[in-house]
Design an enzyme around this catalytic site. Structure first.
Site, PDB file in Angstrom:
ATOM      1  N   HIS A  21       2.287   3.337   7.784  1.00 45.31           N
ATOM      2  CA  HIS A  21       2.989   2.315   8.658  1.00 45.31           C
ATOM      3  C   HIS A  21       3.377   1.025   8.258  1.00 45.31           C
ATOM      4  CE1 HIS A  21      -1.463   1.714   9.575  1.00 45.31           C
ATOM      5  NE2 HIS A  21      -1.069   0.249   8.859  1.00 45.31           N
ATOM      6  N   GLU A  80      -8.250   7.927   1.843  1.00 44.39           N
ATOM      7  CA  GLU A  80      -9.064   7.809   2.989  1.00 44.39           C
ATOM      8  C   GLU A  80      -8.899   8.687   4.085  1.00 44.39           C
ATOM      9  OE1 GLU A  80      -9.743   4.482   6.620  1.00 44.39           O
ATOM     10  OE2 GLU A  80      -7.688   4.951   5.887  1.00 44.39           O
ATOM     11  N   LEU A 104      -0.783   9.800   7.576  1.00 47.36           N
ATOM     12  CA  LEU A 104       0.309   9.906   6.770  1.00 47.36           C
ATOM     13  C   LEU A 104       1.258  11.238   6.663  1.00 47.36           C
ATOM     14  CD1 LEU A 104       1.523   7.815   4.631  1.00 47.36           C
ATOM     15  CD2 LEU A 104       0.079   9.212   2.614  1.00 47.36           C
ATOM     16  N   HIS A 109     -14.848  -2.033   4.639  1.00 49.09           N
ATOM     17  CA  HIS A 109     -14.471  -3.237   5.404  1.00 49.09           C
ATOM     18  C   HIS A 109     -14.201  -2.699   6.733  1.00 49.09           C
ATOM     19  CE1 HIS A 109     -11.151  -0.548   4.106  1.00 49.09           C
ATOM     20  NE2 HIS A 109     -10.558  -0.917   5.298  1.00 49.09           N
ATOM     21  N   ASP A 110     -14.405  -1.360   7.210  1.00 42.90           N
ATOM     22  CA  ASP A 110     -14.199  -1.140   8.553  1.00 42.90           C
ATOM     23  C   ASP A 110     -15.624  -0.964   9.323  1.00 42.90           C
ATOM     24  OD1 ASP A 110     -11.458  -1.130   8.805  1.00 42.90           O
ATOM     25  OD2 ASP A 110     -11.319   0.987   7.879  1.00 42.90           O
ATOM     26  N   ASP A 158      -4.275   4.736   2.247  1.00 44.85           N
ATOM     27  CA  ASP A 158      -4.811   4.391   3.478  1.00 44.85           C
ATOM     28  C   ASP A 158      -4.341   5.658   4.503  1.00 44.85           C
ATOM     29  OD1 ASP A 158      -5.903   2.555   5.359  1.00 44.85           O
ATOM     30  OD2 ASP A 158      -3.925   2.187   6.103  1.00 44.85           O
TER      31      ASP A 158
END
Ligand code: MG
Length: 552
Positions: free
Chosen positions: A104, A243, A206, A310-311, A201
Site C-alpha cells: 500500500h 514478512e 502483496l 517493532h510490532d 512488508d
C-alpha cells in the site's frame, strides 16, 4: 558461492531511524546520528542492519505509509546523508537492508491523489476500487479493534477503495503490470544506492487477489518470482526477507520451488510463537513440533529468527488455550495486550529475569537460521505502556544516563524517552553497560561472536536429540564434518539430562561458553546438568576435531 549466501550466517540488527540517534538535535533520529553509532554496531558484531522505512511519509503508521519511494524523509536527513551512511556502513563491513512497503501507499502519495481525483488518470487503476460497497467491507482487518473496515468510501473518487491496513493506507493494485514495473524500479533504485536487500512488508497481502468478485484465496507467487529475478539480475547476492505470518504448510511457495524463484528468507513467526509458549510454560514439546514443521526448506533459503520486533508479539497462531497461558505469564494486564492476539511489551519486562533473558537470547542464536536482534533488546530495554498501540515498544534508544538518554539534545524526543524506574535510562544504558564486563550488552556481543563462529547453525542439517526431560531442548547441527550441540533448559529449576550425540567424535563435548568438557560413558551418553534457565553450547569432538579428521 558460499559468500554469495552471506545471509545464511550473519546477524541482523533491526532499528528505526526515528528512535535510534538524533544527530541534529531536532528530536528525531536521523542518518547523521546513525552514522555516529556505526562503531557501536560494528563492535557489537552485527553483519547487517535492517532499517525501518525512512522514506517521506505523513507518518500515520510509523513510516509504513510511504508518500515517495525515491526519497529520504527530511526528518531523517537528505539523500546525501543516506549516501554517506552507506559509505560508512560499507567501510565497516556492515550490509544494509531496507523495508520495502509496497502493499500500500500513503493516501498522501501523489499516485493516490491523482487516482482519486480523476477517473481517467493512469493512476486510477493503480489502486483497487469498487463503485458499490463490497459485501466483505468489514472483514479481514489487520488491526482489529482499531480498524473497523477494509473498504472505505472516498468522496472525491465517488467509489470505495480497498485497504488491508488503516484507511490512510490504500492497497496498490498489484495485478496491474504497470504497478509491478514501478516496484521493480524502486528495487533497482535502492540497489543502485548500495543496499544489500529488502525486508518485504506484508507479503501475503502483496500477493493476494483483491477486488470485488476476485477470489482472495488465489495468491500470485509469480510476483515474488518476478521481483526475485529482477533483484538478482541487478545484484547477484542481494536478498529478499519476507514478512509472512503463515502456517508451516503454506510457506513452501514463498521460498519458491527450489529456493530459486521465491523470497530468500522469511521470518519464522510459527517458531516465534511456540518459542514464547515454551518460555511461558517451560514445556518444549510444542516448540520442537514447530521447529520440525518448518524444517524442510530449500538449501539456499533461510529462516530468520527473532524474539521481538517493532510490532506486537503476535500470538494469533496459537490455540486460544495456548495464547491464554502466554498472556497469563507475560501480559497479565489487559493494557499489555493488543488486538486480542498479541503483547505490546519488550522482551526484558516480559521475562523480568536476566537468566531467562539469556536463555531466550541464546535460543534465538541457536535456532536453525539467521538471528535478528531488535535495537535496545541487547541492553534489556523496557517499554512504555502509556503510549498508543505498538508505540509502547518504540521508545528511543538509551545511550547514556543523560537528559533524553543521550538520544537527542532537543527538549522533546519523537517518542518520550524512558527516564525513570527500573527500565529508565539511569539504569539501562549503553555507556554503563559498555564498562561492565558482565552486562547484558557485553554478553550479547560475546554471543554474536560465538554465533558467527558456528556456521553449522546457519548452514547445517539439524536434529533434535532426546533428553528425557520435557523442559530441555537439545539440538545437534552438522555441516562439513563438524557438529555442534546446544542445550536449553526452559524450567526455573535445574535439570540433569542424558544425551547421546550419535555422531562421529561424540565421545567428547567441549563447551564453547565455559572452560568445561564432557566425556561420554561406555554407552556413548553424556550426563549434563543445566541450572535453572541454563544453556550450553558444545562443539562435538572439540575445537580441533575437524582438523584432526582431515589429517587422518
Ligand atoms: Mg534529527
Amino acid at each position: 558461492m558460499i559468500e554469495d549466501l552471506w545471509y545464511k550466517n550473519t546477524v541482523i540488527y533491526s532499528l528505526d531511524l526515528s528512535t535510534f540517534m538524533d544527530g541534529n538535535g531536532d528530536g528525531h533520529g536521523d542518518f547523521e546520528g546513525l552514522i555516529r553509532r556505526l562503531d557501536y554496531l560494528h563492535s557489537l558484531g552485527v553483519g547487517a542492519v535492517w532499517l525501518a522505512p525512512f522514506q517521506p511519509t505523513p507518518n500515520r503508521d510509523n513510516g509504513y505509509d510511504v508518500s515517495d519511494y525515491y526519497g529520504v524523509d527530511p526528518l531523517h536527513g537528505s539523500s546525501g546523508d543516506f549516501v554517506e551512511f552507506m559509505h560508512q556502513a560499507h567501510k565497516r563491513g556492515i550490509k544494509v537492508l531496507m523495508d520495502l512497503v509496497v502493499n500500500h501507499t500513503s493516501v498522501d502519495h501523489p499516485w493516490f491523489q491523482e487516482a482519486r481525483s480523476d477517473p481517467a488518470s493512469r493512476y486510477r487503476d493503480w489502486y483497487i476500487w469498487s463503485e458499490k460497497r463490497p459485501s466483505d467491507w468489514d472483514e479481514g482487518m489487520v488491526f482489529p479493534g482499531v480498524q473497523d473496515r477494509t473498504w472505505t468510501f472516498d468522496k472525491k473518487a465517488q467509489a470505495y477503495y480497498y485497504h488491508r491496513f488503516y484507511e490512510h493506507q490504500p492497497d496498490l493494485n498489484m495485478e496491474n503490470p504497470e504497478v509491478r514495473t514501478e516496484i521493480r524500479r524502486i528495487i533497482g533504485y535502492w540497489l543502485q544506492q548500495g543496499v544489500a536487500g529488502f525486508r518485504v512488508d506484508a507479503v501475503p497481502f502483496l500477493i493476494e487477489s483483491t477486488g470485488a468478485g476476485k477470489d482472495p484465496e488465489h495468491q500470485h507467487f509469480e510476483y515474488l518470482a518476478e521481483f526475485r529475478r529482477f533483484l538478482q539480475w541487478r545484484v547477484g547476492d542481494a536478498v529478499l526477507l519476507g514478512e509472512a505470518n503463515v502456517l508451516p504448510e503454506e510457506t513452501r511457495p514463498y521460498f519458491g520451488k527450489d529456493g530459486g524463484d521465491g523470497i530468500h528468507m522469511m521470518f519464522n513467526f510459527w517458531v516465534n510463537q511456540y518459542l514464547f509458549y515454551a518460555l511461558a510454560t517451560g514445556e518444549v514439546k510444542p516448540l520442537i513440533d514447530a521447529l520440525k514443521a518448518t524444517q524442510k526448506i530449500p538449501s539456499t533459503s533461510q529462516w530468520a529468527h527473532f524474539l521481538r520486533n517493532h510490532d506486537e508479539l503476535d500470538l494469533g497462531r496459537l490455540t486460544d488455550e495456548e495464547r491464554e497461558r502466554v498472556f497469563e505469564r507475560f501480559a497479565p494486564e489487559e493494557r499489555m495486550q493488543l488486538y486480542g492476539r498479541g503483547i505490546r511489551r519488550r522482551l526484558a519486562p516480559m521475562l523480568g529475569d536476566r537468566r531467562h533473558e539469556e536463555l531466550a537470547y541464546s535460543l534465538m542464536f541457536a535456532m536453525p537460521g539467521t538471528p535478528v536482534i531488535r535495537y535496545g533488546d541487547e541492553l534489556g530495554m523496557g517499554d512504555n505502556l502509556d503510549l498508543e498501540e505498538r508505540d509502547a515498544v518504540r521508545t528511543p534508544m538509551q545511550w547514556a544516563d543523560e537528559p533524553q538518554a543521550g538520544f537527542t539534545t532537543a527538549e522533546k524526543a519523537v517518542h518520550p524517552v524512558i527516564g525513570e524506574g527500573i527500565w529508565g535510562c539511569q539504569r539501562v544504558n549503553v555507556a554503563a553497560q559498555r564498562r561492565d564486563p558482565e552486562s547484558l550488552l557485553n554478553w550479547t556481543a560475546r554471543m554474536i561472536r560465538l554465533r558467527k563462529e558456528c556456521p553449522e547453525i546457519g548452514w547445517g542439517e539439524w536434529t533434535v536429540l532426546r533428553t528425557g526431560s520435557p523442559h530441555v531442548l537439545a539440538l545437534r547441527y552438522d555441516w562439513r564434518d563438524n557438529s555442534l550441540i546446544t542445550l536449553h533448559n526452559f524450567d526455573d529449576h535445574p535439570h540433569q539430562v542424558r544425551i547421546k550425540p550419535d555422531t562421529a567424535g561424540g565421545e567428547r563435548l567441549v563447551s564453547l561458553l565455559s572452560d568445561t568438557e564432557s566425556e561420554a560413558d561406555e554407552k556413548g551418553a553424556h550426563t549434563i546438568t543445566l541450572m535453572a534457565y541454563g544453556y550450553q553450547w558444545y562443539r562435538v569432538g572439540g575445537m580441533d576435531y575437524a582438523v584432526r579428521r582431515e589429517k587422518a
